[in-house]
Design a protein around this motif. Structure first.
Motif, short mmCIF file in Angstrom:
data_model
loop_
_atom_site.label_atom_id
_atom_site.label_comp_id
_atom_site.label_asym_id
_atom_site.label_seq_id
_atom_site.Cartn_x
_atom_site.Cartn_y
_atom_site.Cartn_z
N UNK A 153 0.86 -1.18 0.00
CA UNK A 153 0.00 0.00 0.00
C UNK A 153 0.90 1.23 0.00
N UNK A 154 0.38 2.37 0.49
CA UNK A 154 1.23 3.48 0.85
C UNK A 154 2.10 3.05 2.04
N UNK A 155 3.05 3.89 2.40
CA UNK A 155 3.87 3.59 3.56
C UNK A 155 3.05 3.56 4.84
N UNK A 156 3.56 2.88 5.84
CA UNK A 156 2.88 2.77 7.13
C UNK A 156 3.68 3.52 8.19
N UNK A 157 2.99 4.30 8.99
CA UNK A 157 3.63 4.99 10.12
C UNK A 157 3.85 3.96 11.22
N UNK A 158 4.97 3.27 11.11
CA UNK A 158 5.21 2.13 11.98
C UNK A 158 5.55 2.51 13.42
N UNK A 170 12.72 -5.04 11.36
CA UNK A 170 12.72 -4.67 9.95
C UNK A 170 11.28 -4.37 9.54
N UNK A 171 10.99 -3.08 9.36
CA UNK A 171 9.59 -2.70 9.12
C UNK A 171 9.12 -3.05 7.71
N UNK A 182 9.96 2.07 4.71
CA UNK A 182 8.63 2.27 4.13
C UNK A 182 7.79 3.34 4.83
N UNK A 183 8.41 4.21 5.59
CA UNK A 183 7.68 5.26 6.30
C UNK A 183 7.09 6.24 5.30
N UNK A 216 -1.56 -9.73 14.89
CA UNK A 216 -0.56 -10.32 14.01
C UNK A 216 0.62 -9.37 13.85
N UNK A 217 1.73 -9.90 13.40
CA UNK A 217 2.86 -9.06 13.05
C UNK A 217 2.56 -8.36 11.73
N UNK A 218 3.13 -7.18 11.56
CA UNK A 218 2.91 -6.39 10.35
C UNK A 218 4.21 -6.23 9.56
N UNK A 219 4.05 -6.13 8.27
CA UNK A 219 5.16 -5.89 7.35
C UNK A 219 4.64 -4.88 6.32
#
Length: 524
Positions: A153-158, A170-171, A182-183, A216-219
């Protein structure tokens, strides 16, 4: 194979030129200076596996064009034409290069858009998890960090307070800017990926903000620009990368690029390598499901309003698998407000991805089995099959119902006994004009699903074709379904297949030689 469900073999010939073969893997880096976002001046050229991808194409590239990108795993290159090139230059190149030995297709590098609809009124309460009974499912499991949902998708504000715990060291990767971060580039503009991630896996039970469907874990695979658009090549690369990183579910809250072989191959690659692709139906309010959701391997999601009617913006059609709440869904945001409500099939899709992650926290399921389990445990909300598929996804049912036992009350006849039977056949293709045809006799009346899988040699390119209701094998020019990735691992899944005659199957040698196995799994 079962004597009650034989595969009947018929061999016949087709002319195909032999190819020399070489093996590759991995995603090559983008050429320096390659523009992010849509790439309308590019043609994607797919080449048979284990052919030298770049060498097979570059000799046919005109002098005013150049190869600017290569994905060796999916076996395609991107050829860029100058913007001032004549209007017919790309068309002439496509026509010429597709006639060359080893080239499987050439197509425009289509643009895909994030599928959401901004809605001004905010709901003070979160309703989507309750509507799919996630709160009841949480009595069984909040979800496991061993399960990974990749948000392409677009980047994620992790570093969002409701997301940071779901990311590891590792995001992810940024396919737009070709770097390892990927910010979002511009937080005020690039909120879609963060909103999607929060719906699927915002941290639950942490005294903070909202609760996502699963823990869940996110990537994050950043493949859309700040404007919410991205090229086929960036998205396909991200799907392949997420699969190789071990993602259990890939969420695609995007669409609009039409059918492309490159994206189809990426979705097929994910499915055959253990990753379920969940995709948004589209926001045109039409009876036309967008790609990639319309691919047979993807789990297609339509959107519901809070009262469980079909949202006015949601696309629908026979490809829909399940429905989920998509209107005014509250989730994480990129600015100081931290949480906002927006609408779209983009929001319904991560609800389903989160439910899939909850199910995987309880059961070990292959992508096709997980997809069927979500359908089997869905709840009929009174809509047509085209609008809801098997029904509104249900988290409580998904985590408490044993896979294969039926359950749920989906709208298209699923939720039967859940019994299944499997038949296999093996063969060898070696001649340049080799292919094998089979017919499969049905075991059940009105089967709910059939999956045909081809497992061929690693150093060859075999393709799979299927026909329904004919009683005879298809040909490479006349078929109902085709899976022709650039290797020999193919899968075709058909819901509610036509059982009026035997299923027809064709295994076709495109290049290389060796042994293969065809497996047919029929579910009642």
């Amino acid at each position: 194979m079962s004597p009650d469900n034989p595969l009947h073999r018929r061999s016949f010939l087709k002319g195909t030129a032999a190819l020399s073969l070489l093996g590759f893997s991995g995603v090559a880096s983008a050429t320096p200076g390659r523009d992010p976002g849509p790439k309308t001046d590019e043609i994607l050229v797919g080449v048979s596996k284990h052919v030298d991808t770049r060498q097979a194409v570059e000799q046919h590239v005109p002098g005013n064009a150049e190869i600017v990108h290569e994905n060796e795993t999916l076996s395609y290159v991107a050829v860029k034409f100058p913007s001032e090139a004549p209007a017919n230059a790309r068309e002439n190149f496509v026509d010429a290069v597709t006639k060359k030995e080893g080239v499987k297709y050439a197509e425009a590098n289509a643009t895909h858009e994030a599928l959401y609809t901004t809605n001004d009124p905010q709901y003070g309460d979160q309703y989507a998890p309750q509507q799919v009974n996630a709160d009841t499912a949480w009595d069984t499991t909040l979800g496991s960090s061993d399960v990974t949902v990749a948000v392409v998708d677009q980047g994620v504000k992790y570093d969002h307070p409701d997301l940071s715990a779901q990311f590891g060291s590792d995001e992810g990767y940024d396919f737009v800017d070709a770097d390892s971060d990927p910010y979002p580039d511009v937080l005020a503009d690039e909120y879609h990926g963060t909103h999607v991630a929060g719906i699927a896996a915002g941290t639950t039970n942490n005294d903070e903000g909202i609760g996502g469907i699963s823990n869940a874990s996110l990537l994050s695979g950043r493949a859309l620009s700040e404007q919410g658009s991205g090229s086929t090549s960036d998205i396909a690369d991200a799907v392949q990368w997420a699969t190789d990183r071990g993602a259990d579910v890939v969420n695609l809250s995007l669409g609009g690029g039409g059918y492309t072989n490159t994206m189809k191959n990426a979705v097929s690659y994910a499915t055959t390598n253990g990753t379920l692709v969940v995709a948004a139906a589209g926001n045109d309010g039409q009876r036309s499901v967008s790609y990639p959701a319309a691919y047979s391997e993807a789990l297609a999601v339509s959107a519901l309003d809070p009262d469980e009617t079909l949202a006015s913006y949601s696309n629908y059609g026979p490809e829909i698998d399940v429905a989920a709440p998509g209107t005014n869904v509250l989730s994480c945001w990129t600015t100081s407000t931290e949480y906002e409500s927006i609408s779209g099939t983009s929001m319904a899709t991560p609800v389903v991805s989160g439910v899939a992650a909850l199910a995987l926290s309880e059961f070990s399921l292959a992508p096709s089995d997980l997809r069927q389990h979500l359908r089997d445990t869905a709840v009929d909300v009174g809509l047509s099959d085209d609008q809801q598929g098997s029904g509104r996804v249900d988290a409580a049912n998904a985590v408490t119902t044993t896979p294969g036992s039926g359950g749920g009350d989906g709208g298209d006849g699923d939720g039967g006994s859940g019994d299944s039977t499997t038949a296999t056949a093996s063969g060898t293709l070696s001649w340049y004009n080799d292919d094998d045809g089979y017919t499969y006799d049905w075991s059940y009346s009105s089967p709910s699903r059939v999956v045909v899988e081809l497992d061929g040699p690693a150093d060859a390119d075999f393709d799979l074709f299927v026909s329904e209701g004919t009683g005879s094998p298809p040909t490479t020019s006349s078929y109902d379904y085709r899976s022709w990735t650039t290797d020999s691992q193919e899968q075709i899944a058909i819901d509610d297949p036509d059982d009026s005659a035997a299923l027809g199957i064709l295994v076709d040698r495109y290049s290389g030689s060796g042994d293969y196995t065809v497996t047919i799994t029929e579910t009642q």
